[in-house]
Design a protein around this motif. Structure first.
Motif, PDB file in Angstrom:
ATOM      1  N   LEU A 281       0.926  -1.102  -0.317  1.00 53.39           N
ATOM      2  CA  LEU A 281      -0.017   0.161  -0.087  1.00 53.39           C
ATOM      3  C   LEU A 281       1.040   1.665  -0.090  1.00 53.39           C
ATOM      4  O   LEU A 281       1.159   1.755  -0.879  1.00 53.39           O
ATOM      5  CB  LEU A 281      -0.893  -0.185   1.072  1.00 53.39           C
ATOM      6  N   ALA A 282       1.955   1.259   0.498  1.00 53.76           N
ATOM      7  CA  ALA A 282       2.755   2.428   0.762  1.00 53.76           C
ATOM      8  C   ALA A 282       3.362   2.511  -0.577  1.00 53.76           C
ATOM      9  O   ALA A 282       3.418   2.976  -1.300  1.00 53.76           O
ATOM     10  CB  ALA A 282       3.564   2.838   2.178  1.00 53.76           C
ATOM     11  N   GLY A 283       3.551   1.621  -0.885  1.00 48.93           N
ATOM     12  CA  GLY A 283       4.981   1.788  -2.114  1.00 48.93           C
ATOM     13  C   GLY A 283       3.923   1.738  -3.540  1.00 48.93           C
ATOM     14  O   GLY A 283       4.692   2.449  -4.038  1.00 48.93           O
ATOM     15  N   GLY A 284       3.131   1.470  -3.482  1.00 48.32           N
ATOM     16  CA  GLY A 284       1.797   1.475  -4.412  1.00 48.32           C
ATOM     17  C   GLY A 284       1.390   2.879  -4.410  1.00 48.32           C
ATOM     18  O   GLY A 284       1.699   3.376  -5.252  1.00 48.32           O
ATOM     19  N   GLY A 285       1.567   4.040  -3.467  1.00 46.22           N
ATOM     20  CA  GLY A 285       0.847   5.745  -3.009  1.00 46.22           C
ATOM     21  C   GLY A 285       2.399   5.581  -3.820  1.00 46.22           C
ATOM     22  O   GLY A 285       2.446   6.972  -4.269  1.00 46.22           O
ATOM     23  N   PHE A 286       2.999   5.687  -3.313  1.00 48.81           N
ATOM     24  CA  PHE A 286       4.385   6.222  -3.693  1.00 48.81           C
ATOM     25  C   PHE A 286       4.621   6.465  -4.917  1.00 48.81           C
ATOM     26  O   PHE A 286       5.037   7.797  -5.364  1.00 48.81           O
ATOM     27  CB  PHE A 286       6.203   5.744  -2.786  1.00 48.81           C
ATOM     28  N   LEU A 287       4.799   5.297  -5.728  1.00 50.58           N
ATOM     29  CA  LEU A 287       5.136   4.848  -7.412  1.00 50.58           C
ATOM     30  C   LEU A 287       3.820   5.998  -7.924  1.00 50.58           C
ATOM     31  O   LEU A 287       4.135   6.272  -8.921  1.00 50.58           O
ATOM     32  CB  LEU A 287       4.732   3.633  -7.248  1.00 50.58           C
ATOM     33  N   VAL A 288       3.012   5.766  -7.035  1.00 56.06           N
ATOM     34  CA  VAL A 288       1.950   6.219  -8.319  1.00 56.06           C
ATOM     35  C   VAL A 288       2.173   8.179  -8.278  1.00 56.06           C
ATOM     36  O   VAL A 288       1.850   9.025  -9.634  1.00 56.06           O
ATOM     37  CB  VAL A 288       0.139   6.076  -7.783  1.00 56.06           C
ATOM     38  N   CYS A 289       2.068   8.335  -6.644  1.00 55.00           N
ATOM     39  CA  CYS A 289       2.780   9.834  -6.599  1.00 55.00           C
ATOM     40  C   CYS A 289       3.907  10.341  -7.460  1.00 55.00           C
ATOM     41  O   CYS A 289       4.233  11.151  -7.902  1.00 55.00           O
ATOM     42  CB  CYS A 289       2.357  10.421  -5.379  1.00 55.00           C
ATOM     43  N   TYR A 290       4.499   9.313  -7.671  1.00 54.23           N
ATOM     44  CA  TYR A 290       6.098   9.678  -8.306  1.00 54.23           C
ATOM     45  C   TYR A 290       5.638   9.333 -10.029  1.00 54.23           C
ATOM     46  O   TYR A 290       6.820  10.696 -11.258  1.00 54.23           O
ATOM     47  CB  TYR A 290       7.175   9.017  -7.909  1.00 54.23           C
ATOM     48  N   GLY A 291       4.977   9.111 -10.056  1.00 53.80           N
ATOM     49  CA  GLY A 291       4.431   8.683 -11.599  1.00 53.80           C
ATOM     50  C   GLY A 291       3.731   9.893 -12.177  1.00 53.80           C
ATOM     51  O   GLY A 291       3.939  10.626 -13.702  1.00 53.80           O
ATOM     52  N   VAL A 292       3.318  10.627 -11.565  1.00 53.03           N
ATOM     53  CA  VAL A 292       1.954  11.926 -11.471  1.00 53.03           C
ATOM     54  C   VAL A 292       3.367  12.954 -12.240  1.00 53.03           C
ATOM     55  O   VAL A 292       2.608  13.993 -12.823  1.00 53.03           O
ATOM     56  CB  VAL A 292       0.618  11.647 -11.109  1.00 53.03           C
ATOM     57  N   LEU A 293       3.755  12.666 -10.602  1.00 57.56           N
ATOM     58  CA  LEU A 293       4.691  14.060 -10.810  1.00 57.56           C
ATOM     59  C   LEU A 293       5.654  13.967 -12.652  1.00 57.56           C
ATOM     60  O   LEU A 293       5.976  15.230 -12.497  1.00 57.56           O
ATOM     61  CB  LEU A 293       5.967  14.044  -9.728  1.00 57.56           C
ATOM     62  N   ALA A 294       6.006  12.620 -13.068  1.00 54.71           N
ATOM     63  CA  ALA A 294       6.870  12.370 -14.394  1.00 54.71           C
ATOM     64  C   ALA A 294       5.963  13.222 -15.332  1.00 54.71           C
ATOM     65  O   ALA A 294       6.538  13.257 -16.018  1.00 54.71           O
ATOM     66  CB  ALA A 294       7.630  10.609 -14.159  1.00 54.71           C
ATOM     67  N   ALA A 295       4.145  12.644 -14.622  1.00 51.88           N
ATOM     68  CA  ALA A 295       4.158  12.959 -16.164  1.00 51.88           C
ATOM     69  C   ALA A 295       3.398  14.166 -16.328  1.00 51.88           C
ATOM     70  O   ALA A 295       3.229  15.150 -17.182  1.00 51.88           O
ATOM     71  CB  ALA A 295       2.427  12.055 -16.305  1.00 51.88           C
ATOM     72  N   ARG A 296       3.576  15.345 -15.165  1.00 49.07           N
ATOM     73  CA  ARG A 296       3.163  16.021 -15.359  1.00 49.07           C
ATOM     74  C   ARG A 296       4.420  17.112 -15.362  1.00 49.07           C
ATOM     75  O   ARG A 296       4.712  18.414 -16.316  1.00 49.07           O
ATOM     76  CB  ARG A 296       3.390  16.672 -13.399  1.00 49.07           C
ATOM     77  N   ARG A 297       6.229  16.762 -15.710  1.00 51.18           N
ATOM     78  CA  ARG A 297       6.857  17.844 -16.360  1.00 51.18           C
ATOM     79  C   ARG A 297       6.682  17.254 -17.699  1.00 51.18           C
ATOM     80  O   ARG A 297       7.217  17.026 -18.676  1.00 51.18           O
ATOM     81  CB  ARG A 297       8.287  16.565 -15.989  1.00 51.18           C
ATOM     82  N   VAL A 298       6.367  16.285 -18.081  1.00 52.68           N
ATOM     83  CA  VAL A 298       5.769  15.886 -19.743  1.00 52.68           C
ATOM     84  C   VAL A 298       4.616  16.687 -20.097  1.00 52.68           C
ATOM     85  O   VAL A 298       5.231  17.664 -20.980  1.00 52.68           O
ATOM     86  CB  VAL A 298       5.071  14.821 -19.991  1.00 52.68           C
TER      87      VAL A 298
END
Length: 207
Positions: free
Chosen positions: A78-95
């Motif tokens: 749960l903790a890792g999944g939430g962290f990865l999704v948040c990191y992915g959203v930030l990467a998508a924002r950079r795109v």
């Protein structure tokens, strides 16, 4: 038994390499750091050292402890999944909204601090239950089948991790010419975003 040590070590190297080569959250992060040439030594060292510790635990036979605590793996998922999704959203924002002058040469404030890279790498590594399943359980069980040569097998797996992360982190510099262009850098961030969000979603779904 001595003559079988090289064979066991090679088997461990091949097995370990097969488990970590596939693109995943950790590899995508190392690739991005390597391409940006930021905190590469720290990131590579953390990934390799973490694998070494986990593989050693697996070879020592503590895999039963992991399976005995399914709730702990669920919490990590749960903790890792939430962290990865948040990191992915930030990467998508950079795109979608790249920083001014974003490219490989933009290594100032945009690159972030070494401390941030270290903390992110630690989270990528230790908040992923797949890491425990692959290293402690799978590699541990395969090592046990080697009998007295299990530590040679484990050493081979550790060496595979060191070689892979070093090659990925420092080999990413070969992309410097391509990633000097903002469009290519956005494509890399797009790959990171898709990988992180997908992996995070899978962890949350399976937790």
């Amino acid at each position: 038994m001595t003559s079988g040590i090289p064979t066991a070590a090679v088997a461990g190297f091949g097995t370990g390499l097969s488990l970590i080569v596939a693109i995943g959250a950790q590899n995508a992060f190392v690739l991005r750091q390597g391409a940006r040439r930021h905190a590469v030594l720290a990131v590579v060292s953390i990934c390799a050292a973490s694998d070494a510790v986990l593989i050693a635990l697996g070879v020592a036979g503590v895999g039963g402890v992991v399976t005995a605590w399914p709730a702990a793996l669920t919490a990590v998922g749960l903790a890792g999944g939430g962290f990865l999704v948040c990191y992915g959203v930030l990467a998508a924002r950079r795109v979608l909204r790249p920083a001014q002058g974003e490219g490989l040469t933009a290594r100032g404030p945009a690159a972030g601090s070494v401390r941030a890279a270290v903390l992110t790498c630690l989270a990528m590594t230790w908040l992923n239950p797949h890491v425990y399943l692959d290293t402690v359980l799978l590699l541990g069980s395969l090592a046990s089948s080697q009998g007295g040569l299990r530590w040679a097998f484990g050493l081979g797996a550790v060496l595979a991790s060191v070689v892979w992360f070093t090659a990925l982190g420092y080999g990413a510099r070969l992309l410097s010419g391509l990633l000097a262009r903002p469009g290519a850098w956005r494509a890399l961030d797009g790959l990171v975003a898709v990988t992180m969000i997908t992996m995070g979603g899978l962890l949350l779904a399976r937790a």
